[in-house]
Design a protein around this motif. Structure first.
Motif, PDB file in Angstrom:
ATOM      1  N   ALA A 179      98.260   2.092  18.843  1.00 36.38           N
ATOM      2  CA  ALA A 179      96.895   1.545  18.836  1.00 36.38           C
ATOM      3  C   ALA A 179      96.811   0.249  19.631  1.00 36.38           C
ATOM      4  CB  ALA A 179      96.433   1.329  17.405  1.00 36.38           C
ATOM      5  N   GLU A 180      97.933  -0.465  19.716  1.00 39.73           N
ATOM      6  CA  GLU A 180      97.972  -1.707  20.513  1.00 39.73           C
ATOM      7  C   GLU A 180      98.333  -1.416  21.957  1.00 39.73           C
ATOM      8  OE1 GLU A 180     100.979  -4.108  18.643  1.00 39.73           O
ATOM      9  OE2 GLU A 180      99.964  -4.086  16.700  1.00 39.73           O
ATOM     10  N   GLY A 181      98.413  -0.135  22.311  1.00 35.74           N
ATOM     11  CA  GLY A 181      98.773   0.248  23.679  1.00 35.74           C
ATOM     12  C   GLY A 181     100.252   0.090  23.969  1.00 35.74           C
ATOM     13  N   ARG A 182     101.082   0.037  22.915  1.00 40.25           N
ATOM     14  CA  ARG A 182     102.515  -0.163  23.125  1.00 40.25           C
ATOM     15  C   ARG A 182     103.269   1.141  22.908  1.00 40.25           C
ATOM     16  NH1 ARG A 182     104.626  -5.203  20.010  1.00 40.25           N
ATOM     17  NH2 ARG A 182     105.909  -5.487  21.865  1.00 40.25           N
ATOM     18  N   ARG A 183     103.148   2.063  23.866  1.00 45.48           N
ATOM     19  CA  ARG A 183     103.937   3.291  23.811  1.00 45.48           C
ATOM     20  C   ARG A 183     105.199   3.107  24.648  1.00 45.48           C
ATOM     21  NH1 ARG A 183     100.704   8.167  22.080  1.00 45.48           N
ATOM     22  NH2 ARG A 183      98.620   7.352  21.826  1.00 45.48           N
ATOM     23  N   ALA A 184     106.209   3.910  24.352  1.00 41.79           N
ATOM     24  CA  ALA A 184     107.540   3.645  24.927  1.00 41.79           C
ATOM     25  C   ALA A 184     107.912   4.589  26.061  1.00 41.79           C
ATOM     26  CB  ALA A 184     108.587   3.737  23.824  1.00 41.79           C
ATOM     27  N   ASP A 185     108.614   4.006  27.057  1.00 42.83           N
ATOM     28  CA  ASP A 185     109.241   4.824  28.103  1.00 42.83           C
ATOM     29  C   ASP A 185     110.561   5.375  27.584  1.00 42.83           C
ATOM     30  OD1 ASP A 185     107.651   4.173  30.749  1.00 42.83           O
ATOM     31  OD2 ASP A 185     107.791   2.332  29.555  1.00 42.83           O
ATOM     32  N   LEU A 186     111.195   4.590  26.699  1.00 44.29           N
ATOM     33  CA  LEU A 186     112.452   5.032  26.104  1.00 44.29           C
ATOM     34  C   LEU A 186     112.475   4.617  24.642  1.00 44.29           C
ATOM     35  CD1 LEU A 186     115.449   6.157  26.517  1.00 44.29           C
ATOM     36  CD2 LEU A 186     116.090   3.749  26.651  1.00 44.29           C
TER      37      LEU A 186
END
Ligand SMILES: [Zn+2]
Length: 430
Positions: A179-186
């Motif tokens: 929700a804070e736009g903090r999705r992960a590449d790894l």
């Protein structure tokens, strides 16, 4: 992590206990759990070292019995009624083990290179401990976030400059970050999957947290190695689940993901590092992933027979170890232990080995020195005690570090001392 649902519900009465046990179900797919893999009897929690003051107190023991689900082949500990403190007192600092820190650095170099991680990437580690892994991303400028439920351990990471969220990981935590736009590449998770009571919530959370082309890597001890090499002592209460590649794949697929690669690595007696991504991502399935899956199927891991023979193997390992120890003691030989790992406690309790067979053990961890092993009450001393006692045999409990330990203790040969490794079968090293 310890908020698991208990086998006996709130309205269960003692007279319903056997009925409840008959209704045990798989923690992944919910199918009835009826096939026993091995029953190691009653055992204390392996990290509950006993102090001098506690020696005369009562000590709780819990069943240590694992089953296999005949629907998904997840091997799992039967749910038992656990105290709430099972994880809160757990104080393991990953950075204490040199070889583990080296392992982490090699991993960071490998994934940074392979997936092109840089200043605009985002790496999350689940159960990030004291920052032993994420700290290696800092010099590369790759932004990181650790998620670690133990506040005291997380603080060490924060002091190193590794941002850490003190929380249990699951769908809810993942949604908060997304929700804070903090999705992960790894997303990395080492030796955490086995310890998660709700595997669906954990893996579901990974799916929420991944970017469309993001990659998750998870390391866990390989069930095929555990069974092939009699590593029954790696079964303990903190380890709820034991995975094959095939079952891990099923779990990820049930949550909209797929596995595309796997490495077989030497840690913990033989582990897998699986690579997963969202179903629609572009990562291609590797030949080694196909090969390992075929090898597991060929070994029989998709049928119940494979699991049913394990009990016999474990009993044989126990009998041989006891025969060896008793024979030596009858001849007046002195035997001491090396190490006080969780696996040692499973082995010693299951085999009923106490101070009549193993006088004491030693450990480099000062927190354990002066205490006693749970259940068996074998004293834990400083490693110098071995030089003073000049024993005939040193029983190496953390057998996965046997080469390192035999090097450190090479001096026991001065008086003709020998090393004994209990797993996969009793072996004496002169
Ligand atoms: Zn199942």
């Amino acid at each position: 992590m310890h908020q698991q649902s208990h086998a006996a519900g709130p309205d269960a009465t003692p007279s319903q206990a056997s009925a409840t046990a008959a209704h045990r179900t798989c923690r992944f797919c919910g199918a009835p759990l009826t096939t026993s893999v091995v029953d190691l009897g009653m055992s204390p929690l392996c990290e509950s070292y006993v102090s001098q003051e506690q020696l005369n107190h009562m000590e709780p023991f819990y069943p240590l019995h694992i089953y296999v689900c005949e629907s998904c082949y997840l091997v799992q500990l039967d749910e038992y009624v656990s105290p709430d403190h099972i994880f809160t007192e757990y104080a393991y600092f990953s950075s204490y083990a040199d070889s583990w820190v080296q392992h982490a650095k090699k991993y960071v170099d490998l994934v940074t290179d392979r997936f092109g991680l840089n200043r605009s990437s985002f790496v999350v580690e689940l159960a990030s401990n004291d920052g032993y892994l994420l700290k290696h991303f800092l010099p590369k400028g790759v932004p990181v976030l650790g998620i670690e439920p133990a506040a005291n351990v997380a603080k060490v990471a924060v002091d190193l400059g590794v941002p850490t969220l003190v929380k249990f990981f699951g769908v809810e935590t993942a949604k908060g970050l997304a929700a804070e736009g903090r999705r992960a590449d790894l997303i990395a998770g080492n030796n955490v999957l086995a310890q998660v009571p709700d595997v669906n919530d954990f893996v579901g959370g990974i799916r929420v947290l991944l970017k469309p082309e993001g990659v998750v890597t998870i390391e866990f001890p390989h069930l095929m190695r555990l069974i092939q090499e009699n590593q029954f002592d790696t079964i303990y209460h903190e380890h709820f689940s034991y995975f094959s590649y095939i079952t891990a794949e099923k779990i990820f697929e049930a949550h909209g993901m797929r596995l595309f690669d796997v490495e077989e690595i030497p840690t913990h007696g033989g582990s897998l590092r699986i690579y997963g991504c969202l179903r629609a991502a572009k990562h291609e399935l590797t030949a080694r992933a196909r090969e390992l899956k075929a090898r597991e199927i060929a070994a029989g891991m998709m049928g119940p027979e494979y699991y049913r023979t394990f009990t016999r193997q474990v009993e044989e390992t126990k009998w041989r170890l006891l025969e060896f120890l008793m024979e030596q003691r009858r001849e007046g030989k002195r035997i001491v232990g090396y190490g006080a790992p969780g696996k040692g406690n499973t082995l010693l309790n299951y085999c009923g080995i106490r101070t009549d067979l193993v006088e004491f053990t030693v450990d480099r961890n000062v927190y354990k020195q002066g205490k006693f092993l749970p259940g068996t009450h074998i004293p834990i001393l400083h490693p110098d005690a071995i030089r003073e006692a000049r024993p005939d045999f040193v029983l190496i409990l953390p057998w996965n570090f046997k080469d390192e330990i035999m090097q450190q203790l090479a001096f026991i040969r001065e008086w003709g001392g020998k090393f004994v490794v209990p797993i996969p079968r009793v072996t004496v090293f002169p």
